[in-house]
Structure formats: structure tokens, C-alpha cells
Scaffold this motif. Structure first.
Motif, short mmCIF file in Angstrom:
data_model
loop_
_atom_site.label_atom_id
_atom_site.label_comp_id
_atom_site.label_asym_id
_atom_site.label_seq_id
_atom_site.Cartn_x
_atom_site.Cartn_y
_atom_site.Cartn_z
N ILE A 144 0.61 -1.63 0.18
CA ILE A 144 0.10 -0.40 0.27
C ILE A 144 0.84 1.60 -0.30
O ILE A 144 0.85 1.96 -0.60
N ALA A 145 1.68 1.51 0.98
CA ALA A 145 2.77 2.76 1.19
C ALA A 145 3.80 2.82 -0.58
O ALA A 145 3.78 3.52 -0.87
N ALA A 146 4.02 1.44 -0.93
CA ALA A 146 4.96 1.32 -1.72
C ALA A 146 3.12 2.22 -3.19
O ALA A 146 4.21 3.57 -4.75
N ALA A 147 3.02 1.65 -3.70
CA ALA A 147 1.64 2.09 -4.51
C ALA A 147 1.21 3.68 -4.08
O ALA A 147 1.37 4.49 -5.49
N GLU A 148 0.74 3.75 -3.07
CA GLU A 148 0.63 5.06 -2.97
C GLU A 148 2.18 6.52 -2.64
O GLU A 148 1.50 7.44 -3.47
N ALA A 149 3.13 6.42 -2.86
CA ALA A 149 3.96 6.51 -2.77
C ALA A 149 4.01 6.90 -5.03
O ALA A 149 4.11 7.93 -5.21
N GLY A 150 4.04 5.82 -5.77
CA GLY A 150 4.08 6.17 -6.91
C GLY A 150 2.54 7.34 -6.77
O GLY A 150 2.70 7.61 -8.25
N ALA A 151 1.23 6.94 -6.50
CA ALA A 151 0.10 7.42 -6.53
C ALA A 151 0.65 8.96 -7.02
O ALA A 151 -0.12 9.71 -7.15
N ALA A 152 1.61 9.61 -5.53
CA ALA A 152 1.96 10.56 -5.39
C ALA A 152 2.50 11.13 -6.45
O ALA A 152 2.31 12.76 -6.90
N VAL A 153 3.41 10.88 -7.11
CA VAL A 153 4.23 11.61 -7.90
C VAL A 153 2.76 11.71 -9.17
O VAL A 153 3.49 12.56 -9.93
N VAL A 154 2.02 10.62 -9.94
CA VAL A 154 2.00 10.84 -10.84
C VAL A 154 0.66 11.83 -10.53
O VAL A 154 0.46 12.63 -11.79
N ARG A 155 0.22 11.77 -9.72
CA ARG A 155 -1.44 13.19 -9.49
C ARG A 155 -0.33 14.78 -9.59
O ARG A 155 -0.67 15.14 -10.05
N ALA A 156 0.79 13.97 -8.96
CA ALA A 156 1.81 15.82 -8.33
C ALA A 156 2.14 16.71 -9.98
O ALA A 156 2.04 17.45 -10.15
N ARG A 157 2.42 15.37 -10.98
CA ARG A 157 2.81 16.09 -11.85
C ARG A 157 1.74 15.84 -13.53
O ARG A 157 2.14 16.09 -14.79
N PHE A 158 0.57 15.36 -13.39
CA PHE A 158 -0.48 15.51 -13.71
C PHE A 158 -0.56 16.78 -14.78
O PHE A 158 -0.50 18.00 -14.41
N GLY A 159 -0.82 17.00 -15.96
CA GLY A 159 -0.85 18.07 -16.64
C GLY A 159 0.62 18.66 -17.08
O GLY A 159 0.65 20.25 -18.10
N SER A 160 1.46 18.52 -15.98
CA SER A 160 2.81 19.14 -16.23
C SER A 160 3.84 18.91 -17.87
O SER A 160 3.58 17.51 -18.24
N PRO A 161 4.76 19.25 -18.40
CA PRO A 161 5.40 18.60 -20.09
C PRO A 161 5.96 17.33 -19.71
O PRO A 161 6.76 17.18 -18.45
N LEU A 162 6.06 16.58 -20.23
CA LEU A 162 6.56 15.22 -20.72
C LEU A 162 7.26 14.88 -21.22
O LEU A 162 7.31 15.10 -22.58
N THR A 163 7.95 13.95 -21.45
CA THR A 163 9.35 13.17 -22.10
C THR A 163 8.75 11.38 -22.25
O THR A 163 8.48 11.52 -21.57
N ARG A 164 8.64 11.65 -24.20
CA ARG A 164 8.78 10.75 -23.86
C ARG A 164 9.54 9.59 -24.53
O ARG A 164 10.23 9.78 -25.06
N PHE A 165 9.45 8.21 -24.20
CA PHE A 165 10.43 7.15 -23.92
C PHE A 165 10.05 6.17 -25.05
O PHE A 165 9.11 5.70 -24.51
N MET A 166 9.94 6.13 -26.34
CA MET A 166 9.90 4.84 -27.04
C MET A 166 10.23 3.51 -26.73
O MET A 166 11.34 2.89 -26.35
N LYS A 167 8.99 2.54 -26.48
CA LYS A 167 9.75 1.20 -26.50
C LYS A 167 9.13 0.35 -27.63
O LYS A 167 10.43 0.85 -28.66
N ILE A 168 8.93 -0.97 -27.70
CA ILE A 168 8.19 -1.27 -28.75
C ILE A 168 7.08 -0.55 -29.80
O ILE A 168 6.04 -0.58 -29.13
N GLY A 169 6.76 -0.73 -30.87
CA GLY A 169 5.93 -0.41 -31.31
C GLY A 169 5.51 1.63 -31.16
O GLY A 169 6.17 1.97 -31.68
N ASN A 170 4.01 1.33 -30.51
CA ASN A 170 4.11 2.52 -30.64
C ASN A 170 3.87 3.29 -29.01
O ASN A 170 3.55 3.64 -28.48
N ASP A 171 4.22 1.07 -28.61
CA ASP A 171 4.38 2.10 -26.76
C ASP A 171 5.83 3.02 -26.64
O ASP A 171 6.30 3.15 -27.25
N PHE A 172 5.55 3.76 -25.26
CA PHE A 172 5.63 4.45 -24.99
C PHE A 172 5.51 4.46 -23.36
O PHE A 172 5.07 4.46 -22.84
N ALA A 173 7.57 5.15 -22.37
CA ALA A 173 6.78 6.38 -21.79
C ALA A 173 7.57 7.16 -20.70
O ALA A 173 7.65 7.31 -22.42
#
Length: 268
Positions: free
Chosen positions: A10-39
Motif C-alpha cells: 500500500i505504501a509503495a503504491a501510494e508513493a507512486g500515485a503521489a508522483v503521478v498526481r503531482a505531475r499531472f498536466g506537466s510537460p512530458l518527455t516520451r521514451f519510445m519502446k516497441i511499436g507505438n508503446d512509450f514511457a
């Protein structure tokens, strides 16, 4: 007092969720994977936050992260699966349908798991015996229900079973439309929603999902909540069959298997 595995998840998932929530709407750099998939930069930062919690609490365990791969040198039979942002395409398009997934695999299967919704503040979690949703510090038992008739299908490629089942074909099946209300969320958060009674079922043709960073947490939640969880043929997931059918009850599961079988080619 030592911290329990479910508390770590739970603590780990909440830590990740806090980052996702705080950075929502910010400029994102994309890192392409296979095909159209990206991080994105947020996937990576959220995974770093999750790994920080896991490394601090369980330094001897192995970790498999979607972005960082396999880390750790432990040989104790314990492996954490981490999906820091399930629904990256949604997130990059400023859509809040995403989840953060953490699951612990042991020799007996998935021991504990947590799936966090960064924007509702909910964390769906299981200790392996039952499943709950935590909101504002209060836990409520998850109770599956097919009352909504909403069925989520995964339309994200690749489609490894397209010769015998393709979710897109299901959407055009008149009997499916008559019995259910199709939905496409494009995040494994919808799997947790089956456990919570917010979806009647979930379908995907992806392979080997029981050890998937994307699906292991949601599958564990549904199994602990009492859902019917099988492959597309109705076989147990551990047999290595194709796909995933998660249903709130036996009746819904049977109806979906019938619809899936109709896509299979008949004898020549």
C-alpha cells in the motif's frame, strides 16, 4: 514493530500515485519502446518512488519494474512486480484513468497486492485472504456485483490471440451488446473495479498475466474478493492459457465464455 507485506504494498503504491498526481498536466518527455508503446518521465519517477519504499522495507527481495526491469540480488523466493503508471497513453493525453500497481509474488502465488487510483485517492488492496478499498484511512471490504452489466474490454495491441479471439469483434456481437454494456478504459484499474462491484467483468487476450506487472495486482484483488477468474477457455490462469476473463459471478462468466467461444473457427 515490523511492517506487514500488505502495508508495504500500500505504501509503495501510494508513493507512486503521489508522483503521478503531482505531475499531472506537466510537460512530458516520451521514451519510445516497441511499436507505438512509450514511457514518460512520470513513469520513471513514479517507479523510482515505489522502489524507494520497497528497497527501504524489503531490501532482500527481488523487484521487477516495468521501466527498470529486474533489480536486486535476493534469492528468497519473493518478487515484487511494479507497474508505476498503467494507462500511460491516457495520462499523456491528460486523462485521469490510470492506476499504480504493486504485487508480491511468493512460491504460493500472489501474496499481497495494491492498485492505487491517484486521482480518486483510493487504494484497492489485498492481504491474500480478502480484498478492500482504502479511502482517507478507512478500509471497506470489496464486494463484486454484476448489477451494472458493464464489461470492460482491452483494445490495446498487440493481439496475440486474434485468430481465436479479438476484443474488437466482441464489440460488434449483437448478443454481447444485448446482454452487457461494453466499456473501454485502457488501464488495469478496470480489473480492480470488477472486485469493487463497479464492473461486471473484464476481458483481455494478453498472455501470461499472472506474473504481469500490469495485471498481477488486479487479478489478486479479484481472486481475493471472490470473482471468477480464468483464461479465455475457462482454464485456470496458472495453466498458461491465453487471455483473461474476470467476472463478478458465475452467471456472467459463463455468458462471456459462450460469446468468446463463438469467435473460434469451426472445423474445416
Amino acid at each position: 514493530m515490523s511492517i506487514t507485506d500488505q502495508a508495504v504494498a500500500i505504501a509503495a503504491a501510494e508513493a507512486g500515485a503521489a508522483v503521478v498526481r503531482a505531475r499531472f498536466g506537466s510537460p512530458l518527455t516520451r521514451f519510445m519502446k516497441i511499436g507505438n508503446d512509450f514511457a514518460t518521465t512520470v513513469d520513471i519517477k513514479a517507479e523510482e518512488a515505489i522502489l524507494g519504499v520497497l528497497r527501504g522495507a524489503r531490501p532482500d527481495d527481488l523487484v521487477v519494474g516495468e521501466e527498470s526491469g529486474r533489480t536486486g540480488t535476493g534469492d528468497n523466493g519473493r518478487t515484487w512486480l511494479v507497474d508505476p503508471l498503467c494507462g500511460t497513453v491516457n495520462y499523456a493525453a491528460r486523462t485521469t484513468l490510470v492506476s499504480v500497481n504493486v504485487a508480491l509474488l511468493t512460491g504460493t502465488g500472489c501474496a499481497v497486492a495494491a492498485s492505487a487510483d491517484p486521482f480518486s485517492g483510493e487504494v484497492f488492496w489485498t492481504d491474500g485472504g480478502a480484498a478492500y478499498v482504502r479511502l482517507a484511512g478507512t478500509d471497506e471490504r470489496l464486494v463484486p456485483s454484476a448489477e451494472s452489466r458493464l464489461v470492460d474490454v482491452n483494445l490495446d495491441p498487440p493481439f496475440p490471440s486474434r485468430d481465436v479471439f479479438l476484443a474488437a469483434r466482441m464489440l460488434a456481437d449483437e448478443d454481447f451488446i444485448e446482454q452487457f454494456h461494453p466499456r473501454v478504459v485502457s488501464t488495469s484499474l478496470a480489473v480492480a473495479w470488477v472486485a469493487a462491484g463497479r464492473r461486471a467483468a473484464y476481458l483481455t487476450d494478453r498472455h501470461d498475466l499472472s506474473r504481469s506487472v500490469h495485471f498481477a495486482a488486479g487479478i489478486a484483488l479479484c481472486q481475493a474478493a471472490g470473482c471468477v477468474v480464468t483464461g479465455l477457455d475457462g482454464e485456470p490462469l496458472h495453466t498458461g492459457g491465453n487471455g483473461l476473463v474476470v467476472a463478478a459471478d458465475e452467471r456472467t462468466h459463463a455468458a462471456l465464455l459462450t460469446l468468446v467461444r463463438r469467435q473460434r473457427p469451426g472445423p474445416a
